[in-house]
Design a protein around this motif. Sequence first.
Motif, mmCIF file in Angstrom:
data_model
loop_
_atom_site.group_PDB
_atom_site.id
_atom_site.type_symbol
_atom_site.label_atom_id
_atom_site.label_comp_id
_atom_site.label_asym_id
_atom_site.label_seq_id
_atom_site.Cartn_x
_atom_site.Cartn_y
_atom_site.Cartn_z
ATOM 1 N N LEU A 37 11.349 -6.683 12.533
ATOM 2 C CA LEU A 37 10.391 -6.176 11.543
ATOM 3 C C LEU A 37 8.967 -6.576 11.902
ATOM 4 O O LEU A 37 8.026 -5.794 11.709
ATOM 5 C CB LEU A 37 10.766 -6.679 10.152
ATOM 6 N N PHE A 38 8.795 -7.778 12.426
ATOM 7 C CA PHE A 38 7.491 -8.201 12.957
ATOM 8 C C PHE A 38 7.039 -7.198 14.018
ATOM 9 O O PHE A 38 5.881 -6.751 14.035
ATOM 10 C CB PHE A 38 7.642 -9.602 13.554
ATOM 11 N N ALA A 39 7.967 -6.812 14.889
ATOM 12 C CA ALA A 39 7.647 -5.857 15.952
ATOM 13 C C ALA A 39 7.318 -4.477 15.399
ATOM 14 O O ALA A 39 6.523 -3.735 15.992
ATOM 15 C CB ALA A 39 8.810 -5.762 16.941
ATOM 16 N N GLN A 40 7.920 -4.099 14.259
ATOM 17 C CA GLN A 40 7.587 -2.812 13.644
ATOM 18 C C GLN A 40 6.132 -2.786 13.175
ATOM 19 O O GLN A 40 5.472 -1.751 13.236
ATOM 20 C CB GLN A 40 8.531 -2.521 12.483
ATOM 21 N N VAL A 41 5.640 -3.917 12.707
ATOM 22 C CA VAL A 41 4.221 -4.003 12.336
ATOM 23 C C VAL A 41 3.355 -3.799 13.573
ATOM 24 O O VAL A 41 2.361 -3.050 13.541
ATOM 25 C CB VAL A 41 3.918 -5.371 11.690
ATOM 26 N N ILE A 42 3.732 -4.440 14.674
ATOM 27 C CA ILE A 42 2.965 -4.323 15.915
ATOM 28 C C ILE A 42 2.989 -2.876 16.415
ATOM 29 O O ILE A 42 1.946 -2.313 16.797
ATOM 30 C CB ILE A 42 3.537 -5.258 16.997
ATOM 31 N N ALA A 43 4.169 -2.271 16.414
ATOM 32 C CA ALA A 43 4.293 -0.888 16.891
ATOM 33 C C ALA A 43 3.492 0.071 16.024
ATOM 34 O O ALA A 43 2.852 1.003 16.526
ATOM 35 C CB ALA A 43 5.768 -0.486 16.915
ATOM 36 N N THR A 44 3.508 -0.143 14.709
ATOM 37 C CA THR A 44 2.750 0.720 13.805
ATOM 38 C C THR A 44 1.257 0.577 14.056
ATOM 39 O O THR A 44 0.517 1.573 14.060
ATOM 40 C CB THR A 44 3.075 0.372 12.347
ATOM 41 N N ALA A 45 0.794 -0.646 14.256
ATOM 42 C CA ALA A 45 -0.628 -0.862 14.554
ATOM 43 C C ALA A 45 -1.037 -0.118 15.817
ATOM 44 O O ALA A 45 -2.101 0.518 15.864
ATOM 45 C CB ALA A 45 -0.910 -2.354 14.698
ATOM 46 N N ALA A 46 -0.188 -0.171 16.841
ATOM 47 C CA ALA A 46 -0.493 0.533 18.087
ATOM 48 C C ALA A 46 -0.526 2.042 17.869
ATOM 49 O O ALA A 46 -1.412 2.741 18.381
ATOM 50 C CB ALA A 46 0.535 0.167 19.158
ATOM 51 N N GLU A 47 0.437 2.560 17.088
ATOM 52 C CA GLU A 47 0.467 3.996 16.778
ATOM 53 C C GLU A 47 -0.791 4.430 16.044
ATOM 54 O O GLU A 47 -1.258 5.557 16.193
ATOM 55 C CB GLU A 47 1.692 4.315 15.919
ATOM 56 N N CYS A 48 -1.336 3.528 15.233
ATOM 57 C CA CYS A 48 -2.522 3.836 14.417
ATOM 58 C C CYS A 48 -3.829 3.562 15.160
ATOM 59 O O CYS A 48 -4.912 3.591 14.553
ATOM 60 C CB CYS A 48 -2.485 3.021 13.129
ATOM 61 N N GLY A 49 -3.753 3.284 16.441
ATOM 62 C CA GLY A 49 -4.952 3.061 17.233
ATOM 63 C C GLY A 49 -5.536 1.670 17.113
ATOM 64 O O GLY A 49 -6.677 1.433 17.539
ATOM 65 N N THR A 205 11.360 4.877 10.703
ATOM 66 C CA THR A 205 10.127 5.654 10.573
ATOM 67 C C THR A 205 9.512 5.471 9.194
ATOM 68 O O THR A 205 8.286 5.355 9.059
ATOM 69 C CB THR A 205 10.411 7.144 10.825
ATOM 70 N N TYR A 206 10.362 5.417 8.153
ATOM 71 C CA TYR A 206 9.849 5.242 6.798
ATOM 72 C C TYR A 206 9.180 3.878 6.625
ATOM 73 O O TYR A 206 8.157 3.759 5.936
ATOM 74 C CB TYR A 206 10.984 5.374 5.780
ATOM 75 N N VAL A 207 9.759 2.847 7.237
ATOM 76 C CA VAL A 207 9.156 1.513 7.159
ATOM 77 C C VAL A 207 7.779 1.518 7.815
ATOM 78 O O VAL A 207 6.818 0.944 7.278
ATOM 79 C CB VAL A 207 10.076 0.455 7.804
ATOM 80 N N ARG A 208 7.671 2.172 8.943
ATOM 81 C CA ARG A 208 6.355 2.254 9.600
ATOM 82 C C ARG A 208 5.356 2.994 8.719
ATOM 83 O O ARG A 208 4.161 2.669 8.726
ATOM 84 C CB ARG A 208 6.496 2.927 10.968
ATOM 85 N N ALA A 209 5.822 3.971 7.954
ATOM 86 C CA ALA A 209 4.919 4.682 7.044
ATOM 87 C C ALA A 209 4.406 3.757 5.945
ATOM 88 O O ALA A 209 3.225 3.806 5.573
ATOM 89 C CB ALA A 209 5.633 5.888 6.431
ATOM 90 N N HIS A 210 5.272 2.890 5.415
ATOM 91 C CA HIS A 210 4.840 1.903 4.422
ATOM 92 C C HIS A 210 3.767 0.985 5.016
ATOM 93 O O HIS A 210 2.753 0.689 4.370
ATOM 94 C CB HIS A 210 6.023 1.051 3.962
ATOM 95 N N ILE A 211 4.015 0.529 6.231
ATOM 96 C CA ILE A 211 3.077 -0.383 6.894
ATOM 97 C C ILE A 211 1.751 0.320 7.138
ATOM 98 O O ILE A 211 0.673 -0.255 6.929
ATOM 99 C CB ILE A 211 3.684 -0.912 8.210
ATOM 100 N N ARG A 212 1.805 1.574 7.562
ATOM 101 C CA ARG A 212 0.576 2.338 7.792
ATOM 102 C C ARG A 212 -0.239 2.451 6.514
ATOM 103 O O ARG A 212 -1.482 2.358 6.531
ATOM 104 C CB ARG A 212 0.909 3.729 8.316
ATOM 105 N N GLN A 213 0.427 2.663 5.378
ATOM 106 C CA GLN A 213 -0.289 2.759 4.104
ATOM 107 C C GLN A 213 -1.050 1.467 3.810
ATOM 108 O O GLN A 213 -2.177 1.497 3.310
ATOM 109 C CB GLN A 213 0.695 3.061 2.965
ATOM 110 N N ALA A 214 -0.453 0.326 4.133
ATOM 111 C CA ALA A 214 -1.136 -0.956 3.938
ATOM 112 C C ALA A 214 -2.358 -1.052 4.845
ATOM 113 O O ALA A 214 -3.421 -1.527 4.429
ATOM 114 C CB ALA A 214 -0.171 -2.106 4.214
ATOM 115 N N PHE A 215 -2.217 -0.583 6.089
ATOM 116 C CA PHE A 215 -3.366 -0.575 7.013
ATOM 117 C C PHE A 215 -4.480 0.322 6.475
ATOM 118 O O PHE A 215 -5.666 -0.049 6.496
ATOM 119 C CB PHE A 215 -2.940 -0.072 8.393
#
Length: 228
Positions: A37-49, A205-215
Amino acid sequence: MTDPVGALLTELADAMQGVTTPFTRADEADRIYEAYLFAQVIATAAECGGMVTYEDCNEKEVQELVLRGAPGVIHARRRPFTHAVLRFGAARPIEVHLRVKVQWKNFDAESDVLLIDTKAARSSRDKQQLPKPSGCVLTVEGKYYPLGVPRDEALKYVGVRNSFPPSMASLFVTNAFSPHANKCLSHAGRLPFEFGVVPGTRFQTYVRAHIRQAFMKWVAGFDLGHRV
């Protein structure tokens, strides 16, 4: 999925390219899941630039990660535990910590993955105190159970979150489905959650969407022109 732990380790390595993580099959599956899950945060950050770097407790950049295997505190300095640093445009950076405690009034609780304003994190380290909810961007609770998360874990999560202000964003994530836990969390209303979150699924994918919303919410407070 014939090798769930192997899939978690592969996803962990893929999401955190360029650094060395300390996890192997010898580790407990629940610990590996939290790192996933820590890595999902990292991957989402990278996806979001976002720009991702890693630092030790002295804010020195590192490439070999030292991640907590037991609950700890953000201001610990006896071991050089690693946190990630995420940068988006002109927004103040976000630190990402694994298994640290947060405090509200006289109550403290562990966050499996904590995203926190770097200013608040530095203040906690300088003052040798647990961070407060006001500095937290998102807290993620991760539970790994091969046969489904027990209802008691969901009840415990709801109780802990009710001890913190509603403004502190949170997310409950587990690898399997559970009708009883689903009922408990659904009745809680305001607490987002995702079941069945493992590599290669739409639920990841849904978890990454939640994380993106926080970003997005965080960055909007500093830089409305930056696209996350």
